[in-house]
Motif scaffolding. Structure first.
Motif, mmCIF file in Angstrom:
data_model
loop_
_atom_site.group_PDB
_atom_site.id
_atom_site.type_symbol
_atom_site.label_atom_id
_atom_site.label_comp_id
_atom_site.label_asym_id
_atom_site.label_seq_id
_atom_site.Cartn_x
_atom_site.Cartn_y
_atom_site.Cartn_z
ATOM 1 N N PRO A 16 38.569 138.916 12.366
ATOM 2 C CA PRO A 16 38.964 140.310 12.092
ATOM 3 C C PRO A 16 38.614 141.289 13.204
ATOM 4 O O PRO A 16 39.202 142.365 13.284
ATOM 5 N N VAL A 17 37.656 140.939 14.068
ATOM 6 C CA VAL A 17 37.263 141.849 15.151
ATOM 7 C C VAL A 17 37.819 141.392 16.486
ATOM 8 O O VAL A 17 37.378 141.849 17.539
ATOM 9 N N GLY A 18 38.803 140.509 16.458
ATOM 10 C CA GLY A 18 39.404 140.023 17.685
ATOM 11 C C GLY A 18 39.114 138.548 17.884
ATOM 12 O O GLY A 18 38.332 137.937 17.146
ATOM 13 N N PRO A 19 39.708 137.950 18.899
ATOM 14 C CA PRO A 19 39.518 136.513 19.112
ATOM 15 C C PRO A 19 38.149 136.182 19.693
ATOM 16 O O PRO A 19 37.610 136.912 20.526
ATOM 17 N N PHE A 20 37.589 135.072 19.229
ATOM 18 C CA PHE A 20 36.426 134.485 19.884
ATOM 19 C C PHE A 20 36.962 133.512 20.919
ATOM 20 O O PHE A 20 37.679 132.565 20.590
ATOM 21 N N LYS A 21 36.607 133.729 22.193
ATOM 22 C CA LYS A 21 37.212 132.983 23.293
ATOM 23 C C LYS A 21 36.175 132.095 23.974
ATOM 24 O O LYS A 21 35.055 132.530 24.259
ATOM 25 N N LEU A 22 36.576 130.868 24.245
ATOM 26 C CA LEU A 22 35.776 129.937 25.033
ATOM 27 C C LEU A 22 36.670 129.368 26.125
ATOM 28 O O LEU A 22 37.702 128.769 25.838
ATOM 29 N N ASP A 23 36.286 129.586 27.394
ATOM 30 C CA ASP A 23 37.104 129.170 28.531
ATOM 31 C C ASP A 23 36.298 128.305 29.491
ATOM 32 O O ASP A 23 35.092 128.515 29.685
ATOM 33 N N ASP B 284 38.082 123.063 44.874
ATOM 34 C CA ASP B 284 36.860 122.269 44.724
ATOM 35 C C ASP B 284 36.473 122.261 43.243
ATOM 36 O O ASP B 284 35.707 123.116 42.791
ATOM 37 N N PRO B 285 36.985 121.291 42.471
ATOM 38 C CA PRO B 285 36.726 121.257 41.018
ATOM 39 C C PRO B 285 35.255 121.103 40.653
ATOM 40 O O PRO B 285 34.901 121.305 39.480
ATOM 41 N N SER B 286 34.394 120.760 41.622
ATOM 42 C CA SER B 286 32.970 120.704 41.300
ATOM 43 C C SER B 286 32.403 122.099 41.048
ATOM 44 O O SER B 286 31.310 122.241 40.488
ATOM 45 N N ILE B 287 33.137 123.117 41.464
ATOM 46 C CA ILE B 287 32.769 124.508 41.156
ATOM 47 C C ILE B 287 33.495 124.897 39.874
ATOM 48 O O ILE B 287 34.725 124.972 39.845
ATOM 49 N N TYR B 288 32.732 125.123 38.832
ATOM 50 C CA TYR B 288 33.363 125.460 37.558
ATOM 51 C C TYR B 288 32.461 126.414 36.774
ATOM 52 O O TYR B 288 31.264 126.574 37.079
ATOM 53 N N GLY B 289 33.040 127.033 35.787
ATOM 54 C CA GLY B 289 32.283 127.956 34.951
ATOM 55 C C GLY B 289 32.737 127.883 33.515
ATOM 56 O O GLY B 289 33.885 127.556 33.218
ATOM 57 N N ILE B 290 31.829 128.187 32.598
ATOM 58 C CA ILE B 290 32.115 128.248 31.167
ATOM 59 C C ILE B 290 31.794 129.656 30.700
ATOM 60 O O ILE B 290 30.689 130.166 30.925
ATOM 61 N N SER B 291 32.743 130.305 30.069
ATOM 62 C CA SER B 291 32.531 131.684 29.602
ATOM 63 C C SER B 291 32.994 131.818 28.161
ATOM 64 O O SER B 291 33.913 131.132 27.732
ATOM 65 N N PHE B 292 32.332 132.692 27.443
ATOM 66 C CA PHE B 292 32.761 132.981 26.078
ATOM 67 C C PHE B 292 32.590 134.473 25.818
ATOM 68 O O PHE B 292 31.750 135.140 26.419
ATOM 69 N N GLN B 293 33.404 134.977 24.916
ATOM 70 C CA GLN B 293 33.373 136.392 24.595
ATOM 71 C C GLN B 293 34.062 136.616 23.254
ATOM 72 O O GLN B 293 34.799 135.756 22.767
ATOM 73 N N ILE B 294 33.815 137.767 22.663
ATOM 74 C CA ILE B 294 34.550 138.211 21.483
ATOM 75 C C ILE B 294 35.414 139.381 21.917
ATOM 76 O O ILE B 294 34.930 140.370 22.449
ATOM 77 N N GLY B 295 36.702 139.289 21.718
ATOM 78 C CA GLY B 295 37.632 140.311 22.171
ATOM 79 C C GLY B 295 38.577 139.754 23.210
ATOM 80 O O GLY B 295 38.252 138.783 23.903
ATOM 81 N N GLN B 296 39.713 140.384 23.317
ATOM 82 C CA GLN B 296 40.737 139.909 24.237
ATOM 83 C C GLN B 296 40.522 140.502 25.616
ATOM 84 O O GLN B 296 40.064 141.643 25.743
#
Length: 599
Positions: free
Chosen positions: A571-578, A585-597
């Motif tokens: 109800p307060v927007g999407p919960f996002k996990l990316d 260089d695919p060895s460089i990567y990141g994981i992020s999460f947030q609530i909202g678009q």
């Protein structure tokens, strides 16, 4: 028995086909402080072909484990008190799904209920008759030959009504019918619509106020007198009034109508307990584990004013801030202007340096339905320190004390169809601040940022593009330049998702960057979201970032990332996990999460 074009009146009644029309008792009841477990039996469903077993379990109020409830007993059971209701519940379910000649046999043993089902032949749509002076091609989604369901028939009727009210036609005339031939297993659907005249909003009245001036509530009204009627404007008005954070309830009545003029009657109830205290332990993708607390006095001294104190602590950040907000300080040429002020202190560790900052800030703000204008002035005392004494990760003259005085201006135009989870529209914003030299230690500079977003949905595929650009220019004689934290960095959920928040400094190659902040920045993100199952969406994206060490220099190398993610709609927007990867260089990567678009 032969039924020639039998009018099935029950299709027009939402209550008769509403799911859950059989009310089940609670699994446990409280009596004398003891829990009483109602007796149940196992239930077995046989003969299903078209329908999933879980659909029927939900319609019959059967207790069963969902696919993700691995800890729950997997054997479906039904409470004995509900067994006598099974024939009616089964009949209601199959009729609502278009299977009018479905039959079922119910057998009961000492511990099990066995339901044998013969689905039969469904009723299919034969003819769709639409008479309308408004284009309904995108609303009436029945197709010849598809199975007719009462739920879809009722939903389409509701969608037509919602569309008429959204577009300002509050005097529409709608007639919808479904004629069913049970012998031929066909149904003819009919929709007849006259849109009527365009309605407008009338006078706005506000009742229920005790300590707040009606003018303050009216400043949040988006359904203004003379404006074309729209349910979206009514919803935006409710959201804006609740945004004052001074009311327990806000009721907006637009049921009255006088010759296509709809008065707006607003009834509010002021907060009975205006004090708000929150405390929590969480995790921030930048500062890590974090403790925070906030004390807020809503409707401070009346007129929806707000006073708050916020505290936060983590290993990388310590923060204290006071905020004051006063809605409708003044009226400038018919535009209501709010006042805000903030003072605080923060001690924040960046990659390569620590910033201690004390600030005072005041601003004036005007905000309407889509437009927002904020102008203010800020004073900051910033000390940039080495993390390890004697070690200059940045150029040694970057570790200094900076005194900043700057006016700033922010302009936003938000034409998205939703701020929480937009499907269509665009968003434009611009920001500028300029340092004012008040003494020989003040910095003289100009910082500008521009952002544009575009969102469009085709079928269920939502496509978004977000572009950002910015630059900082400084007077060559300016004392000490500007603190490193004022410069541009990238990384995180709102820029480049292969990196953590503010991890990218000046870029020297597609896989390398410096610890220094940049004087010019450009970022372009593309994202595609598509529903996977229910409220769960999948996404693919690419982020492209340029950071250079010179003002107005947009000829540098670009770091490009690509990745995928999931979104769960709340109800307060999407919960996002990316999860994003540097494409070089695919060895460089990141994981992020947030609530909202992010678009």
């Amino acid at each position: 028995m032969y039924f020639k074009y039998l009018l099935v009146a029950l299709l027009l009644s939402t209550s008769l086909f509403a799911e859950g029309n059989v009310t089940a008792d609670q699994t446990t009841e409280e009596k004398s402080g003891e829990e009483i477990v109602l007796p149940s039996k196992k239930i077995v469903i046989e003969g299903l072909d078209t329908f999933d077993e879980v659909e029927l379990f939900d319609a019959l109020s059967v207790d069963h484990a969902s696919w993700f409830q691995f800890w729950k007993e997997s054997t479906p059971t039904i409470k004995e008190k509900l067994i006598p209701t099974l024939p009616a519940a089964l009949r209601s379910f199959f009729d609502s799904e278009g299977y009018y000649d479905a039959t079922f046999e119910i057998k009961e043993t000492d511990d099990t209920v066995i339901v044998k089902i013969h689905e039969g032949e469904p009723v299919r749509v034969a003819d769709i008759n639409v008479t309308s002076d408004y284009d309904l091609s995108g609303v009436i989604t029945f197709k010849p030959g598809e199975v007719f369901t009462a739920k879809k028939f009722i939903q389409i009727k509701g969608d037509i009504i919602s569309l008429m009210l959204k577009e300002g036609y509050c005097s529409y005339e709608l007639d919808s019918k479904a004629y069913v031939d049970l012998e031929k297993h066909t149904v003819d659907v009919k929709y007849a619509l006259k849109k009527g005249g365009v309605c407008t909003f009338g006078n706005v009245t506000v009742t229920g106020l005790e300590t707040i001036d009606p003018r303050i509530v009216k400043s949040r009204v988006r359904a203004e007198k003379g404006m074309r009627f729209s349910t979206e404007a009514v919803q935006d008005t409710s959201t804006a009034i609740y945004g004052l954070q001074s009311f327990d309830s806000v009721l907006i009545n637009v049921d009255r109508k006088f010759y296509n003029v709809v008065p707006v009657d607003i009834t509010v109830q002021e907060m009975k307990d205006p004090y708000h205290i929150e405390a929590g332990l969480g995790y921030d993708t930048y500062v890590g584990p974090r403790i925070h607390t906030k004390f807020v006095k809503h409707n401070f001294m009346g007129n929806a004013q707000q006073l708050s104190l916020g505290l936060a602590w983590s290993s990388l950040e310590q923060l204290v801030r006071f905020d004051f907000y006063k809605p409708v300080l003044m009226d400038i040429y018919g535009f209501d202007v709010d006042l805000g002020a903030s003072v605080g202190y923060s001690n924040l560790e960046y990659d390569g340096f620590r910033e201690k900052k004390a600030w005072m800030r005041a601003f004036l703000k005007h905000e309407s339905d889509k437009f927002k204008l904020v102008g203010g002035i800020a004073f900051e005392a910033i000390e940039i320190d080495q993390i390890d004494d004697g070690v200059c990760v940045l150029p040694c003259d970057a570790y200094n004390t900076f005194l900043l005085s700057y006016p700033y201006l922010e302009v936003t135009y938000d034409a998205r169809d939703s701020k929480l989870n937009p499907k269509y529209g665009y968003y434009l914003s611009g920001y500028v601040e300029t340092g004012i030299p008040t003494d020989d230690q003040s910095s003289l500079y100009l910082k500008t940022e521009l952002e544009a977003r575009g969102i469009y949905t085709v079928s269920d595929l939502t496509m978004a593009i977000v572009g950002k650009i910015g630059s900082i220019s400084m007077d060559d004689d300016s004392y000490g330049g500007i603190p490193e934290s004022k410069k541009f960095f990238a990384g995180g959920a709102y820029s480049n998702r292969a990196y953590g928040f503010r991890e990218i400094g000046v870029i020297v190659s597609p896989t390398e960057d410096l610890i220094n902040g940049a004087l010019s920045m450009a970022n372009l993100s593309l994202e595609f979201d598509y529903p996977i199952w229910g409220d769960l969406y999948g996404a693919v994206f690419t982020d492209n970032t340029m950071l250079t060490s010179e003002s107005y220099d947009f000829s540098g190398d670009i770091i490009t990332s690509a990745g995928a993610g999931v979104r769960y709609m709340t109800p307060v927007g999407p919960f996002k996990l990316d999860i994003g990867f540097n494409v070089h260089d695919p060895s460089i990567y990141g994981i992020s999460f947030q609530i909202g678009q992010s678009f």
